[in-house]
Design a protein around this motif. Structure first.
Motif, PDB file in Angstrom:
ATOM      1  N   TYR A 287     -62.072  21.436 -79.977  1.00 39.16           N
ATOM      2  CA  TYR A 287     -61.519  21.964 -79.087  1.00 39.16           C
ATOM      3  C   TYR A 287     -60.167  22.719 -79.428  1.00 39.16           C
ATOM      4  O   TYR A 287     -59.622  22.399 -80.612  1.00 39.16           O
ATOM      5  N   ALA A 288     -59.848  23.546 -78.721  1.00 42.33           N
ATOM      6  CA  ALA A 288     -58.556  24.170 -78.921  1.00 42.33           C
ATOM      7  C   ALA A 288     -57.556  24.015 -77.739  1.00 42.33           C
ATOM      8  O   ALA A 288     -58.082  23.635 -76.600  1.00 42.33           O
ATOM      9  N   HIS A 289     -56.157  24.134 -77.876  1.00 43.18           N
ATOM     10  CA  HIS A 289     -55.349  23.898 -76.904  1.00 43.18           C
ATOM     11  C   HIS A 289     -54.124  24.953 -76.980  1.00 43.18           C
ATOM     12  O   HIS A 289     -53.868  25.157 -78.253  1.00 43.18           O
ATOM     13  N   ARG A 290     -53.206  24.956 -76.189  1.00 42.32           N
ATOM     14  CA  ARG A 290     -51.975  25.862 -76.260  1.00 42.32           C
ATOM     15  C   ARG A 290     -51.207  25.249 -77.117  1.00 42.32           C
ATOM     16  O   ARG A 290     -51.112  23.967 -77.118  1.00 42.32           O
ATOM     17  N   GLN A 291     -50.548  26.097 -78.441  1.00 39.45           N
ATOM     18  CA  GLN A 291     -49.908  25.576 -79.398  1.00 39.45           C
ATOM     19  C   GLN A 291     -48.436  25.242 -78.918  1.00 39.45           C
ATOM     20  O   GLN A 291     -48.188  23.976 -79.004  1.00 39.45           O
ATOM     21  N   LEU A 292     -47.665  26.010 -78.230  1.00 43.46           N
ATOM     22  CA  LEU A 292     -46.342  25.829 -77.820  1.00 43.46           C
ATOM     23  C   LEU A 292     -46.292  26.463 -76.393  1.00 43.46           C
ATOM     24  O   LEU A 292     -47.110  27.434 -75.916  1.00 43.46           O
ATOM     25  N   ALA A 293     -45.516  25.824 -75.674  1.00 40.17           N
ATOM     26  CA  ALA A 293     -45.180  26.242 -74.205  1.00 40.17           C
ATOM     27  C   ALA A 293     -44.912  27.403 -73.710  1.00 40.17           C
ATOM     28  O   ALA A 293     -45.088  28.159 -72.925  1.00 40.17           O
ATOM     29  N   ARG A 294     -43.609  28.079 -74.590  1.00 36.82           N
ATOM     30  CA  ARG A 294     -42.940  29.439 -74.119  1.00 36.82           C
ATOM     31  C   ARG A 294     -44.086  30.574 -74.141  1.00 36.82           C
ATOM     32  O   ARG A 294     -44.954  30.548 -74.844  1.00 36.82           O
ATOM     33  N   ALA A 295     -43.812  31.548 -73.242  1.00 45.90           N
ATOM     34  CA  ALA A 295     -44.780  32.714 -73.116  1.00 45.90           C
ATOM     35  C   ALA A 295     -45.171  33.269 -74.104  1.00 45.90           C
ATOM     36  O   ALA A 295     -46.309  33.825 -74.450  1.00 45.90           O
TER      37      ALA A 295
END
Length: 199
Positions: free
Chosen positions: A68-76
């Motif tokens: 699976y993949a997921h967001r690496q870091l939160a900032r836009a």
């Protein structure tokens, strides 16, 4: 042997967790200490699948690997990046399942307009290091003694790969739910052939 790669569903949670459990309990490949409950793990799959591909590999109807993949870091500004994970049933390690899952994952992410992908590998892990090298990842750096598990400190290697054109401005990120089912089916089926060649 019947092999296929497909999008995971929450009904797969128990089989996926059974694959993940020994990695938590017996290895330092994941830095998670405690095996999550089935309810918590099911929610993880549900949350990730809203935006990113969560794939399973089945052989003769049994789930033997997942990625699976997921967001690496939160900032836009980081929204065009993704971090990847892959786990294979230990009885099927060496059957190129991880490579087939990773290949399908990367193709879907490119269709989502993801530009950069990252893999974090506890060192040493020769199999995972070879997998990333095979797909053209480069080493971004090594975090020394960054995780403590099973009585010792461990290094983590950061791998990175550019998969997008880095146009300015970039195309909007497209959640996996917005991609045509037929497109994902075509991509995953193209990678099933890799598994079917294995014993």
């Amino acid at each position: 042997m019947t092999a296929r790669i497909r999008l995971a569903t929450i009904q797969d949670a128990k089989e996926i967790l059974n694959i993940y459990r020994p990695y938590i309990k017996d290895t330092c490949i994941t830095f998670e200490y405690e095996v999550p409950s089935l309810e918590e793990f099911t929610q993880r799959i549900r949350d990730i699948s809203r935006e990113y591909p969560y794939l399973v590999c089945e052989i003769d109807g049994r789930v033997v690997g997942y990625a699976y993949a997921h967001r690496q870091l939160a900032r836009a500004a980081y929204q065009w990046n993704a971090e990847l994970s892959v786990y294979v049933d230990q009885a099927y390690v060496g059957h190129k399942i991880g490579g087939a899952l990773y290949g399908a994952l990367l193709e879907i992410l490119a269709c989502q307009n993801v530009q950069n992908v990252y893999g974090l590998v506890t060192s040493p892990n020769p199999g995972s290091q070879r997998l990333h090298e095979k797909f053209g990842f480069g080493i971004m750096g090594v975090c020394k003694d960054t995780g403590y598990k099973n009585g010792k400190w461990h290094d983590v290697i950061w791998f990175e790969k550019k998969i997008g054109p880095h146009s300015a401005p970039p195309k909007p990120f497209e959640p996996v739910d917005g991609l045509a089912v037929s497109l994902i089916k075509r991509i995953t089926e193209s990678h099933e052939k890799i598994i079917k060649k294995q014993p």
